[in-house]
Scaffold this motif. Sequence first.
Motif, PDB file in Angstrom:
ATOM      1  N   PRO A 123       0.796  -1.242   0.000  1.00 50.85           N
ATOM      2  CA  PRO A 123       0.000   0.000   0.000  1.00 50.85           C
ATOM      3  C   PRO A 123       0.828   1.292   0.000  1.00 50.85           C
ATOM      4  O   PRO A 123       0.412   2.286  -0.580  1.00 50.85           O
ATOM      5  CB  PRO A 123      -0.831  -0.088   1.278  1.00 50.85           C
ATOM      6  N   HIS A 124       1.985   1.278   0.596  1.00 46.57           N
ATOM      7  CA  HIS A 124       2.773   2.507   0.684  1.00 46.57           C
ATOM      8  C   HIS A 124       3.734   2.682  -0.492  1.00 46.57           C
ATOM      9  O   HIS A 124       4.446   3.670  -0.564  1.00 46.57           O
ATOM     10  CB  HIS A 124       3.521   2.559   2.027  1.00 46.57           C
ATOM     11  N   TRP A 125       3.763   1.767  -1.424  1.00 47.13           N
ATOM     12  CA  TRP A 125       4.619   1.885  -2.600  1.00 47.13           C
ATOM     13  C   TRP A 125       3.916   2.649  -3.697  1.00 47.13           C
ATOM     14  O   TRP A 125       2.698   2.762  -3.733  1.00 47.13           O
ATOM     15  CB  TRP A 125       4.984   0.507  -3.140  1.00 47.13           C
ATOM     16  N   GLN A 126       4.719   3.155  -4.611  1.00 51.38           N
ATOM     17  CA  GLN A 126       4.196   3.782  -5.822  1.00 51.38           C
ATOM     18  C   GLN A 126       4.729   3.004  -7.015  1.00 51.38           C
ATOM     19  O   GLN A 126       5.748   2.333  -6.927  1.00 51.38           O
ATOM     20  CB  GLN A 126       4.662   5.236  -5.921  1.00 51.38           C
ATOM     21  N   CYS A 127       4.030   3.103  -8.127  1.00 49.82           N
ATOM     22  CA  CYS A 127       4.477   2.426  -9.341  1.00 49.82           C
ATOM     23  C   CYS A 127       5.812   3.035  -9.771  1.00 49.82           C
ATOM     24  O   CYS A 127       5.945   4.260  -9.860  1.00 49.82           O
ATOM     25  CB  CYS A 127       3.422   2.591 -10.431  1.00 49.82           C
ATOM     26  N   ARG A 128       6.783   2.177 -10.022  1.00 50.63           N
ATOM     27  CA  ARG A 128       8.111   2.679 -10.416  1.00 50.63           C
ATOM     28  C   ARG A 128       8.661   1.833 -11.551  1.00 50.63           C
ATOM     29  O   ARG A 128       8.330   0.658 -11.694  1.00 50.63           O
ATOM     30  CB  ARG A 128       9.079   2.617  -9.230  1.00 50.63           C
ATOM     31  N   SER A 129       9.521   2.451 -12.353  1.00 52.23           N
ATOM     32  CA  SER A 129      10.185   1.699 -13.416  1.00 52.23           C
ATOM     33  C   SER A 129      11.686   1.917 -13.284  1.00 52.23           C
ATOM     34  O   SER A 129      12.152   2.964 -12.837  1.00 52.23           O
ATOM     35  CB  SER A 129       9.691   2.136 -14.788  1.00 52.23           C
ATOM     36  N   PHE A 130      12.422   0.889 -13.695  1.00 53.97           N
ATOM     37  CA  PHE A 130      13.880   0.898 -13.588  1.00 53.97           C
ATOM     38  C   PHE A 130      14.456   0.548 -14.951  1.00 53.97           C
ATOM     39  O   PHE A 130      14.085  -0.458 -15.558  1.00 53.97           O
ATOM     40  CB  PHE A 130      14.338  -0.130 -12.546  1.00 53.97           C
ATOM     41  N   PRO A 160      15.303   6.508  -3.183  1.00 52.51           N
ATOM     42  CA  PRO A 160      15.035   7.422  -4.302  1.00 52.51           C
ATOM     43  C   PRO A 160      15.328   6.723  -5.632  1.00 52.51           C
ATOM     44  O   PRO A 160      16.081   5.751  -5.693  1.00 52.51           O
ATOM     45  CB  PRO A 160      16.004   8.577  -4.069  1.00 52.51           C
ATOM     46  N   GLN A 161      14.752   7.236  -6.706  1.00 50.91           N
ATOM     47  CA  GLN A 161      14.780   6.574  -8.017  1.00 50.91           C
ATOM     48  C   GLN A 161      16.199   6.270  -8.504  1.00 50.91           C
ATOM     49  O   GLN A 161      16.497   5.145  -8.886  1.00 50.91           O
ATOM     50  CB  GLN A 161      14.034   7.436  -9.043  1.00 50.91           C
ATOM     51  N   GLU A 162      17.078   7.263  -8.514  1.00 50.57           N
ATOM     52  CA  GLU A 162      18.436   7.053  -9.054  1.00 50.57           C
ATOM     53  C   GLU A 162      19.214   6.050  -8.222  1.00 50.57           C
ATOM     54  O   GLU A 162      19.888   5.159  -8.749  1.00 50.57           O
ATOM     55  CB  GLU A 162      19.213   8.378  -9.118  1.00 50.57           C
ATOM     56  N   GLU A 163      19.102   6.180  -6.911  1.00 51.33           N
ATOM     57  CA  GLU A 163      19.821   5.272  -6.020  1.00 51.33           C
ATOM     58  C   GLU A 163      19.270   3.845  -6.149  1.00 51.33           C
ATOM     59  O   GLU A 163      20.035   2.876  -6.160  1.00 51.33           O
ATOM     60  CB  GLU A 163      19.661   5.779  -4.583  1.00 51.33           C
ATOM     61  N   ALA A 164      17.962   3.721  -6.271  1.00 50.31           N
ATOM     62  CA  ALA A 164      17.341   2.405  -6.414  1.00 50.31           C
ATOM     63  C   ALA A 164      17.748   1.758  -7.734  1.00 50.31           C
ATOM     64  O   ALA A 164      18.033   0.556  -7.775  1.00 50.31           O
ATOM     65  CB  ALA A 164      15.820   2.536  -6.333  1.00 50.31           C
ATOM     66  N   THR A 165      17.792   2.545  -8.810  1.00 49.56           N
ATOM     67  CA  THR A 165      18.200   2.004 -10.111  1.00 49.56           C
ATOM     68  C   THR A 165      19.646   1.525 -10.055  1.00 49.56           C
ATOM     69  O   THR A 165      19.974   0.450 -10.577  1.00 49.56           O
ATOM     70  CB  THR A 165      18.020   3.060 -11.217  1.00 49.56           C
ATOM     71  N   ALA A 166      20.514   2.300  -9.417  1.00 53.11           N
ATOM     72  CA  ALA A 166      21.922   1.906  -9.302  1.00 53.11           C
ATOM     73  C   ALA A 166      22.054   0.616  -8.491  1.00 53.11           C
ATOM     74  O   ALA A 166      22.826  -0.287  -8.861  1.00 53.11           O
ATOM     75  CB  ALA A 166      22.735   3.024  -8.662  1.00 53.11           C
ATOM     76  N   PHE A 168      19.755  -1.745  -8.067  1.00 58.79           N
ATOM     77  CA  PHE A 168      19.173  -2.821  -8.855  1.00 58.79           C
ATOM     78  C   PHE A 168      20.149  -3.269  -9.945  1.00 58.79           C
ATOM     79  O   PHE A 168      20.355  -4.462 -10.163  1.00 58.79           O
ATOM     80  CB  PHE A 168      17.856  -2.343  -9.455  1.00 58.79           C
ATOM     81  N   GLN A 169      20.771  -2.305 -10.618  1.00 55.21           N
ATOM     82  CA  GLN A 169      21.752  -2.613 -11.679  1.00 55.21           C
ATOM     83  C   GLN A 169      22.917  -3.413 -11.102  1.00 55.21           C
ATOM     84  O   GLN A 169      23.339  -4.417 -11.688  1.00 55.21           O
ATOM     85  CB  GLN A 169      22.256  -1.308 -12.309  1.00 55.21           C
ATOM     86  N   LYS A 170      23.431  -2.994  -9.951  1.00 57.06           N
ATOM     87  CA  LYS A 170      24.558  -3.668  -9.315  1.00 57.06           C
ATOM     88  C   LYS A 170      24.161  -5.097  -8.924  1.00 57.06           C
ATOM     89  O   LYS A 170      24.928  -6.044  -9.141  1.00 57.06           O
ATOM     90  CB  LYS A 170      24.992  -2.870  -8.083  1.00 57.06           C
ATOM     91  N   TYR A 171      22.971  -5.268  -8.377  1.00 59.42           N
ATOM     92  CA  TYR A 171      22.465  -6.573  -7.950  1.00 59.42           C
ATOM     93  C   TYR A 171      22.348  -7.519  -9.154  1.00 59.42           C
ATOM     94  O   TYR A 171      22.766  -8.675  -9.099  1.00 59.42           O
ATOM     95  CB  TYR A 171      21.107  -6.383  -7.263  1.00 59.42           C
TER      96      TYR A 171
END
Length: 182
Positions: A123-130, A160-166, A168-171
């Motif tokens: 419920p507390h998430w928002q739709c996001r794309s990476f 935050p979006q940029e940090e999350a994308t980085a 995810f990419q590293k993972y």
Amino acid sequence: MPRRKNNKIDIKPSWIADSCNFFTHVITDTLENLRKSSISRTEKMALDKLETQWMQHYMPSNHMPESNPCPLPVPKPKPRRPTAKPTAKAAGKANPVEQSVDPHTLDDHVNIVYRICIPPLKPHWQCRSFDLSIPAYVCKDNLIDQLINWQLLDRIMELPQEEATAMFQKYVKKLLLLQQVD
């Protein structure tokens, strides 16, 4: 102070069909059935006398059932106000310069940008794309789906979006290297 008008509507009584004649039918049916049965001549004369007295003293208007007025029309319900649904913020707008490419037409080791959209599963998430940079074979073999788990989603959806994308990419790179070693 002006008086308010009474908004009552005059309701005319409505009767169930033949309900006024109910008592008349009961008496006549009873008398007919008694006449058909085997009774003596004096009893038949007494029945005739009873019938004439009943006809003289019976007042059908006194035996009317209670009025069954038609109910007032039900007011139409007010139209519902549209409820405001929380709109998902656009995670990232695609540049018009970027073109989608079918990865199956590319060589396996060509790097492509692979966009993953994650809906608000909590419920507390928002739709996001990476946007991840991966080799084409990863997309062809659909290897990314196997790498996604709840622990990863809990971490990247809170950042935050940029940090999350980085992250995810590293993972993804780390796990793809582990798969290549196996």
